[in-house]
Each structure stands twice: as structure tokens, then as C-alpha cells.
Enzyme design. Sequence first.
Site, PDB file in Angstrom:
ATOM      1  CB  SER A 146      -0.911   0.175   1.103  1.00  0.00           C
ATOM      2  OG  SER A 146      -2.079   0.891   0.791  1.00  0.00           O
ATOM      3  CB  SER A 147       3.260   2.544  -2.621  1.00  0.00           C
ATOM      4  OG  SER A 147       2.410   2.030  -3.663  1.00  0.00           O
ATOM      5  CG  ASP A 193      -4.686  -0.730   2.425  1.00  0.00           C
ATOM      6  OD1 ASP A 193      -4.550  -1.833   2.774  1.00  0.00           O
ATOM      7  OD2 ASP A 193      -4.699  -0.738   0.882  1.00  0.00           O
TER       8      ASP A 193
HETATM    9  C1  GLA Z   1      -6.328  -3.307  -0.939  1.00  0.00           C
HETATM   10  C2  GLA Z   1      -7.209  -2.264  -0.563  1.00  0.00           C
HETATM   11  C3  GLA Z   1      -7.709  -2.612   0.921  1.00  0.00           C
HETATM   12  C4  GLA Z   1      -8.134  -3.890   1.063  1.00  0.00           C
HETATM   13  C5  GLA Z   1      -6.992  -4.929   0.397  1.00  0.00           C
HETATM   14  C6  GLA Z   1      -7.478  -6.425   0.344  1.00  0.00           C
HETATM   15  O1  GLA Z   1      -5.069  -3.125  -0.534  1.00  0.00           O
HETATM   16  O2  GLA Z   1      -6.697  -0.835  -0.449  1.00  0.00           O
HETATM   17  O3  GLA Z   1      -8.836  -1.709   1.346  1.00  0.00           O
HETATM   18  O4  GLA Z   1      -9.595  -4.346   0.575  1.00  0.00           O
HETATM   19  O5  GLA Z   1      -6.714  -4.681  -0.980  1.00  0.00           O
HETATM   20  O6  GLA Z   1      -7.585  -6.922   1.732  1.00  0.00           O
END
Ligand code: GLA
Length: 372
Positions: free
Chosen positions: A111-112, A157
Site C-alpha cells: 500500500s504505497s 490501508d
Molecule cells: C487493497 C485495499 C484494501 C483491502 C485490500 C484487500 O489493499 O486498499 O482496502 O481491501 O486491498 O484486503
Amino acid sequence: MLEKTIIAQSPGRINLIGEHTDYNDGFVLPAAVAQKATFKLVKNGSEKIVNIQSENQGNRYSFALDNFKPIGNGWENYVMGVVHELQKIGAKLAGFDGVFGGDVPIGGGMSSSAALECSLAYGLNELFNLGLGKWEIIKACQMAEHNFVGIRCGIMDQFASVMGQKDHAMLLDCRSLEFKYIPCDFESYQLILLNTNVSHSLASSEYNTRRRECEIGVKILKEKFPTIKNLRDVSIQMLNEISAQLPDEIFRRCKHVILENQRVIAGTESLIQKDFSRLGQLIYQSHFSLQNDYEVSCEELDFLVDLTIGKDYILGSRMMGGGFGGCTLVLLEDQKVDQFINFAAEKYKNKFRINLTPYKVSIENGASVTSL
Ligand code: GLA
């Protein structure tokens, strides 16, 4: 007088277990990591001009605070999205210059994007004395992604990036937004990430499709169980009862979410009890469910998980994050980490002609800000 410079940092995240549950009002168990986005911000004296530069990519973008909209694909949308959402909740901004960088791998499933959004929102909060609380920042950043990037992501995230605490995972109830810090001491085990260095273009379109499929499932389930709000309220028995009315694909999507929520609760208990073998089993189950029922894995991720199977020093492995690329998470004996990384990197290179990037996970604090 020289304007003060704000430096805001916000980390990437891992998720121990609980994938694609957040937007179904379910549970997740993420933690913030050492890799982070950094945003340097200073007021530029103008009323409304914003100039942003990406340190890593070298490009710049400028826009006016009263006239901007999403453009193609790129980091610009994250920046404008955050500005837009902050303005929506009343933030009074003036012109500013910003430079961002950091070491969260783009498309790596750590999650950059949330790290970038949260570092900017944190920094602007300080620069303009907006007085926003952490949850306002988290929600604004999530909405930036919905409205400017076009991904209807859940809240995991942004939550993890802001609320992270060193050496703790967080059990978050995505419905009530209550959460608990869970100490993470893996004793003689270690968590590592293996970045496939692939990010298939399906990631964003399929993400929204999965969300829609869950909504379709809920709609059909509601005909028989009118009091349910979403998949959080559905048991596997209820799902089985109406399986004949559900298209097979929708059934499997719902099944994943329902069982994954149970795995998060069981996984949290295992972590508290330090039953790492059980945690590892749940991590494997999560992967196979994401692979076969939710169908968000890919060849490269499955290959890396398959490499771990049958090794007595590995307790569990799974794809992490939204899917279609990014990292796998591996829980293994810490004595064996280097040996396994070398083994996996060689096999992966032989198969895909791509270098693997390994990370030893260190769980760190969430967003912070300093001024110079
Ligand atoms: C991405 C989304 C999150 C989550 C994940 C899967 O990272 O940003 O909100 O849904 O996928 O768990």
C-alpha cells in the site's frame, strides 16, 4: 520570515490475515512497516497554486486549489484526491510546494498509495493547522482513492498507515471501527515478504468487480434474510441455505469473505496464544481461498506460495493485499530466512526471468510529522 518546512511520514503496511474483508464490514489484522512515504511541504506564498514533485520518478505537477480534476493514471490523482477530500471537510488551504519520496515499493501490495495519501494529509494538517483527528485523515484518504483514483477500497490501508504501533498488529472491526493492538512477538519465527515485482493491470478493475460481486451476493441473501446489512452478518450455514439461488461465482466470493472473517478472529487468538503453527495454517487457508474462491491471485504469487509447501521450517504463506501481483507473506523459522530467500529467488528467476525482492518485516509506528 522563512516559511517552516513540514516533513510528514506515513508507512506501508502488511496484513497478517483478513483480505478483501474490510469493505464487507469485516475484520482485518494489519500492521505498519518500516518502509514509508515521506512528504516535505512548505507554503509558497501564493493563494492557490500547488507544485508537487516526485523525488523517485523525477516528474512534477502543478494545479490550482480551486480548479483541478483527476487525470489519467498516476500519483497526481492521489495528491489532488487528498486535497479535494480535505477541502470537502472544510480545510482552508493556500498555495504550497511539496516533494515526496520514500521506499514503499509501488504495486508491491504494501500500500504505497495509502502511505502517500496519509503522509500528505498528515503534513497538510500540520502546515495549515487544520486540527484534524486521525480518523478524519484516514477517512479522507480512503475517499481520495474512491473519488480521484477510482478504486473503491476499504479502510484497512489508510488505517494501518496512520494507527500503526511498533511491534503490534491491529485487530480492526471495519464496521464499528473499534480496534485493539495485539503484541507481535514471533519468537524464533520471522515474517518476510517476497515481492513478485509484477503488478497486473487487472488489479484495479477486478478490485471493483469483486466489491460489486459481494454486493450482488448480499442483495440475493437479503431476499431470504432481510435483516442482514452485508456479508459480515452472514454465516456459512445461511450461505449454504440459499446456495441454489446464487451463481457459483457469487457463492464462492461470499464464502471467501465469511470464512476469512473467521480466520481473522482465529488468527488473532493464535497470535495472542503464540500458537504460530495454527496461525501459519490459517495463513495458508487464506491463500487458497483467495486463489480459488475469490480469484485475486496470479501465477507468480501462487508459484511463490507453492515453493513454501512441504518445508518443515515454514509455517504459512499467502498473497497479501488486493492481489494480481505484489508480495507474498511468509512465516518461517528465522534461522532459515536467508537460505529460503536464496532458494526462492533462484527458482523465481528461472521461472519468470524476474528478480524477487525480499523484505524482512519490521513492524513500526504509524504516521508522524516534524517541522524544520
Ligand atoms: C487493497 C485495499 C484494501 C483491502 C485490500 C484487500 O489493499 O486498499 O482496502 O481491501 O486491498 O484486503
